[in-house]
Scaffold this motif. Structure first.
Motif, short mmCIF file in Angstrom:
data_model
loop_
_atom_site.label_atom_id
_atom_site.label_comp_id
_atom_site.label_asym_id
_atom_site.label_seq_id
_atom_site.Cartn_x
_atom_site.Cartn_y
_atom_site.Cartn_z
N SER A 59 4.68 -1.30 8.86
CA SER A 59 4.32 0.09 8.59
C SER A 59 5.52 0.82 7.99
O SER A 59 6.66 0.56 8.37
CB SER A 59 3.89 0.79 9.88
OG SER A 59 3.73 2.18 9.65
N VAL B 8 2.54 -7.67 9.01
CA VAL B 8 2.20 -6.29 8.61
C VAL B 8 3.33 -5.37 9.04
O VAL B 8 3.73 -5.36 10.20
CB VAL B 8 0.88 -5.84 9.25
CG1 VAL B 8 0.54 -4.42 8.79
CG2 VAL B 8 -0.25 -6.80 8.90
N TYR C 5 2.21 0.87 3.88
CA TYR C 5 2.26 -0.39 4.61
C TYR C 5 2.58 -1.55 3.66
O TYR C 5 2.43 -1.45 2.44
CB TYR C 5 0.93 -0.67 5.33
CG TYR C 5 -0.24 -0.88 4.38
CD1 TYR C 5 -0.54 -2.14 3.86
CD2 TYR C 5 -1.05 0.19 4.01
CE1 TYR C 5 -1.61 -2.33 2.99
CE2 TYR C 5 -2.12 0.02 3.14
CZ TYR C 5 -2.39 -1.25 2.64
OH TYR C 5 -3.44 -1.42 1.76
N SER D 192 1.46 -12.38 3.32
CA SER D 192 0.58 -13.47 3.76
C SER D 192 1.14 -14.80 3.27
O SER D 192 1.62 -14.90 2.14
CB SER D 192 -0.83 -13.29 3.20
OG SER D 192 -1.39 -12.06 3.60
N ILE E 273 2.01 -5.91 3.57
CA ILE E 273 1.42 -7.10 4.18
C ILE E 273 1.95 -8.33 3.45
O ILE E 273 1.80 -8.45 2.24
CB ILE E 273 -0.12 -7.09 4.11
CG1 ILE E 273 -0.70 -5.82 4.75
CG2 ILE E 273 -0.69 -8.34 4.78
CD1 ILE E 273 -2.20 -5.68 4.55
N GLY F 57 0.83 -1.19 0.00
CA GLY F 57 0.00 0.00 0.00
C GLY F 57 0.86 1.24 0.00
O GLY F 57 2.08 1.18 -0.15
N ALA G 197 -7.16 -4.19 2.37
CA ALA G 197 -7.53 -3.67 3.70
C ALA G 197 -6.54 -4.19 4.74
O ALA G 197 -6.16 -5.36 4.74
CB ALA G 197 -8.95 -4.09 4.06
N LEU G 198 -6.13 -3.32 5.64
CA LEU G 198 -5.25 -3.73 6.74
C LEU G 198 -5.99 -4.67 7.67
O LEU G 198 -7.17 -4.44 7.99
CB LEU G 198 -4.77 -2.51 7.52
CG LEU G 198 -3.67 -1.67 6.85
CD1 LEU G 198 -3.50 -0.36 7.59
CD2 LEU G 198 -2.36 -2.42 6.79
N PRO G 199 -5.36 -5.77 8.11
CA PRO G 199 -6.03 -6.71 9.03
C PRO G 199 -6.25 -6.09 10.41
O PRO G 199 -5.59 -5.16 10.80
CB PRO G 199 -5.03 -7.89 9.08
CG PRO G 199 -3.70 -7.30 8.73
CD PRO G 199 -3.99 -6.16 7.78
N LYS H 178 0.00 -13.69 8.66
CA LYS H 178 0.24 -12.40 8.02
C LYS H 178 1.26 -11.60 8.81
O LYS H 178 1.26 -11.61 10.04
CB LYS H 178 -1.05 -11.59 7.91
CG LYS H 178 -2.06 -12.14 6.92
CD LYS H 178 -3.23 -11.20 6.75
CE LYS H 178 -4.20 -11.74 5.72
NZ LYS H 178 -5.34 -10.80 5.48
#
Length: 217
Positions: A114, A112, A100, A104, A102, A97, A215-217, A110
């Motif tokens: 920043s 994540v 961010y 998986s 991610i 993003g 979408a962020l988890p 996952k």
């Protein structure tokens, strides 16, 4: 954030690579003769807000005299980011993003990360966005640009002037026509990564599953 992950996400795209590097494009610096063609190419790339396709990637490790290959599918959505869904040799999904990352893995695990406060990540996110959205000004701000076109096909060479990008990328070569077909990144270490992109298609919108991936988890 680990540098290896940052390098991985810089241009996560495809590859089938002939080892000899093609440096011909660096004989054609951006000038009055080719600037209009360069900007026309950028305008063409900017015509697609969402791109789906297939990728092959090859990482060439110069000091070990070996290469690592992977393949899968990708989604590039201007304003949202990119998804690289690797199917071979091991399944995994990478979402990049604006600020961010991610990662998986099978089984739902996952990671994540920043980008807050990370200059390299933010610079690379800006560059990736500039490349795939055809943002000529963004490219000109971050690179010395070289450009050559013949019969509808083009080749673009990028040498970083931004210190964050230059810390690992020595040069970038892109080739394409109405879309980007390949990207070759030569790192300061001497290693190279080649990406080959194919089967491009251009949906008008992301579907529900694709929106959920971003979408962020």
């Amino acid at each position: 954030m680990k540098k290896s992950l940052i390098v991985l996400c810089i241009f996560l795209i495809p590859a089938a690579f002939v080892q000899a590097q093609n440096e011909e494009v660096f004989r054609h610096p951006l000038s009055a003769q080719n600037t209009s063609a360069f900007r026309a190419t950028c305008a063409s790339l900017a015509g697609h807000q969402i791109i789906r396709g297939r990728f092959e990637q090859e990482k060439i490790l110069s000091r070990l005299n070996r290469s690592l290959k992977s393949s899968g599918s990708f989604i590039i959505a201007v304003g949202s980011g990119m998804v690289w869904d690797t199917l071979s040799p091991f399944p995994s999904t990478l979402v990049l993003g604006a600020d961010y990352l991610i990662q998986s893995r099978p089984g739902g695990q996952k990671t994540v990360l920043s980008a807050q406060g990370n200059e390299v990540f933010l610079s690379m996110a800006d560059v990736i966005s500039a490349v795939f959205s055809g943002n000529a000004r963004g490219l000109e701000n971050n690179f010395n640009i070289y450009y050559h076109s013949v019969s509808g096909s083009w080749e673009m060479g990028l040498i970083p002037v931004d210190r964050a990008i230059n810390s690992f990328a020595q040069r970038i070569i892109m080739k394409g026509d109405s879309v980007i077909k390949s990207i070759q990144i030569t790192e300061q270490s001497g290693d190279s990564t080649i990406y080959i992109m194919s089967n491009h298609n251009f949906p008008e919108a992301l579907n529900a599953n694709e929106r959920a991936v971003f979408a962020l988890p």
